[in-house]
Enzyme design. Sequence first.
Site, PDB file in Angstrom:
ATOM      1  N   ASN A   1      45.625 -37.263-114.790  1.00 27.03           N
ATOM      2  CA  ASN A   1      45.010 -36.058-114.211  1.00 27.03           C
ATOM      3  C   ASN A   1      44.191 -36.409-112.968  1.00 27.03           C
ATOM      4  O   ASN A   1      44.193 -35.653-111.999  1.00 27.03           O
ATOM      5  CB  ASN A   1      44.151 -35.338-115.252  1.00 27.03           C
ATOM      6  CG  ASN A   1      44.987 -34.453-116.160  1.00 27.03           C
ATOM      7  OD1 ASN A   1      45.463 -33.400-115.752  1.00 27.03           O
ATOM      8  ND2 ASN A   1      45.202 -34.913-117.385  1.00 27.03           N
TER       9      ASN A   1
ATOM     10  N   ILE B   1      29.480 -34.684-123.395  1.00 29.98           N
ATOM     11  CA  ILE B   1      28.539 -34.584-122.275  1.00 29.98           C
ATOM     12  C   ILE B   1      27.138 -34.298-122.822  1.00 29.98           C
ATOM     13  O   ILE B   1      26.961 -33.354-123.605  1.00 29.98           O
ATOM     14  CB  ILE B   1      28.988 -33.455-121.301  1.00 29.98           C
ATOM     15  CG1 ILE B   1      30.343 -33.810-120.684  1.00 29.98           C
ATOM     16  CG2 ILE B   1      27.960 -33.210-120.204  1.00 29.98           C
ATOM     17  CD1 ILE B   1      30.365 -35.099-119.891  1.00 29.98           C
TER      18      ILE B   1
ATOM     19  N   GLY C   1      44.395 -41.743-116.691  1.00 38.06           N
ATOM     20  CA  GLY C   1      44.010 -41.187-115.397  1.00 38.06           C
ATOM     21  C   GLY C   1      45.118 -40.450-114.663  1.00 38.06           C
ATOM     22  O   GLY C   1      45.081 -40.337-113.438  1.00 38.06           O
TER      23      GLY C   1
ATOM     24  N   ASN D   1      36.474 -28.944-117.541  1.00 42.94           N
ATOM     25  CA  ASN D   1      37.206 -29.850-118.425  1.00 42.94           C
ATOM     26  C   ASN D   1      38.651 -29.390-118.541  1.00 42.94           C
ATOM     27  O   ASN D   1      38.930 -28.192-118.507  1.00 42.94           O
ATOM     28  CB  ASN D   1      36.557 -29.831-119.819  1.00 42.94           C
ATOM     29  CG  ASN D   1      37.272 -30.716-120.815  1.00 42.94           C
ATOM     30  OD1 ASN D   1      37.587 -31.882-120.517  1.00 42.94           O
ATOM     31  ND2 ASN D   1      37.536 -30.195-122.007  1.00 42.94           N
TER      32      ASN D   1
ATOM     33  N   HIS E   1      41.800 -29.447-121.209  1.00 40.29           N
ATOM     34  CA  HIS E   1      42.096 -29.704-122.626  1.00 40.29           C
ATOM     35  C   HIS E   1      43.583 -29.439-122.863  1.00 40.29           C
ATOM     36  O   HIS E   1      44.114 -28.424-122.404  1.00 40.29           O
ATOM     37  CB  HIS E   1      41.240 -28.812-123.522  1.00 40.29           C
ATOM     38  CG  HIS E   1      41.432 -29.131-124.969  1.00 40.29           C
ATOM     39  ND1 HIS E   1      40.856 -30.241-125.563  1.00 40.29           N
ATOM     40  CD2 HIS E   1      42.177 -28.529-125.921  1.00 40.29           C
ATOM     41  CE1 HIS E   1      41.238 -30.294-126.822  1.00 40.29           C
ATOM     42  NE2 HIS E   1      42.040 -29.268-127.066  1.00 40.29           N
TER      43      HIS E   1
HETATM   44  C1  GAR Z   1      44.941 -35.395-121.069  1.00 39.06           C
HETATM   45  O1  GAR Z   1      46.014 -34.879-121.799  1.00 39.06           O
HETATM   46  C2  GAR Z   1      43.734 -34.487-121.215  1.00 39.06           C
HETATM   47  O2  GAR Z   1      44.050 -33.127-121.264  1.00 39.06           O
HETATM   48  C3  GAR Z   1      43.175 -34.963-122.529  1.00 39.06           C
HETATM   49  O3  GAR Z   1      43.296 -36.366-122.477  1.00 39.06           O
HETATM   50  C4  GAR Z   1      44.447 -36.715-121.691  1.00 39.06           C
HETATM   51  C5  GAR Z   1      44.042 -37.711-120.643  1.00 39.06           C
HETATM   52  O4  GAR Z   1      45.154 -38.164-119.908  1.00 39.06           O
HETATM   53  N1  GAR Z   1      41.811 -34.518-122.711  1.00 39.06           N
HETATM   54  C6  GAR Z   1      41.312 -34.204-123.903  1.00 39.06           C
HETATM   55  O5  GAR Z   1      41.940 -34.316-124.934  1.00 39.06           O
HETATM   56  C7  GAR Z   1      39.883 -33.699-123.879  1.00 39.06           C
HETATM   57  N2  GAR Z   1      39.513 -33.134-125.133  1.00 39.06           N
HETATM   58  P1  GAR Z   1      44.974 -38.842-118.485  1.00 39.06           P
HETATM   59  O6  GAR Z   1      43.905 -39.920-118.612  1.00 39.06           O
HETATM   60  O7  GAR Z   1      46.326 -39.431-118.177  1.00 39.06           O
HETATM   61  O8  GAR Z   1      44.575 -37.777-117.495  1.00 39.06           O
END
Ligand code: GAR
Length: 208
Positions: free
Chosen positions: A14, A94, A12, A108, A110
């Site tokens: 982000n 989704i 979490g 989203n 990525h």
């Molecule tokens: C982040 O790096 C995000 O970009 C990635 O998962 C991580 C979550 O970190 N998302 C993906 O790979 C989606 N395909 P967080 O929970 O610390 O935000």
Amino acid sequence: MLKIVVCVSGGGTNLQAILDAVDAGKITNTEVIAVISNNAGAKALERAKAHGIPGILMSPKSYPDRESFNHAFTDKMCELAPDLIVLAGFLVKIPEDMVEKFGGRIVNIHPSLIPSFCGVGYYGLKVHEEALRRGVKITGATVHFVNEGMDEGPIIAQKAVAVEEGDTPEILQRRVMEQAEWLLLPQAIDDIANGRLTVEEGHVYRKA
Ligand code: GAR
């Protein structure tokens, strides 16, 4: 006021960047009305709680099959009725029905420069492992609108990040988060909340 629901699966960070940006006035006209996690142990749920935001657990594991999960998830989202759904490290596909109902209102983040290292099987640390395996010198992050494909919707913003000698997937992941993700996602939400983005024929344009 843009009402957003943030969907998460893990740490979490982000989500935290979004909450901090709202608190600091870097994201305006926006309220995080709920956080949905598919993972009961997600630290993201603690972050939501610490901010007084309702955390909702929606795990496919609690349903007999994917179809019933998809129905329940879409129903829950319709009940919350956000203006924007933000996938911030959400590792569940989704449901098509939700994409239809919230068309153009799901974004989203990525952790690569799409179309590199994206699509089925590319998520979280795996993206950085593959970038290092391939030996790219530049990677980065992408914020995009979600359509029925996997990491295929219109691109809102991208930021490049250098790969450095001696990087491990963990070190690279952290640099991509710090230099790209935690800036791009709040900026995109603020742009949407303040009507600065338009989408024409699958391309996103930003007004000054
Ligand atoms: C982040 O790096 C995000 O970009 C990635 O998962 C991580 C979550 O970190 N998302 C993906 O790979 C989606 N395909 P967080 O929970 O610390 O935000």
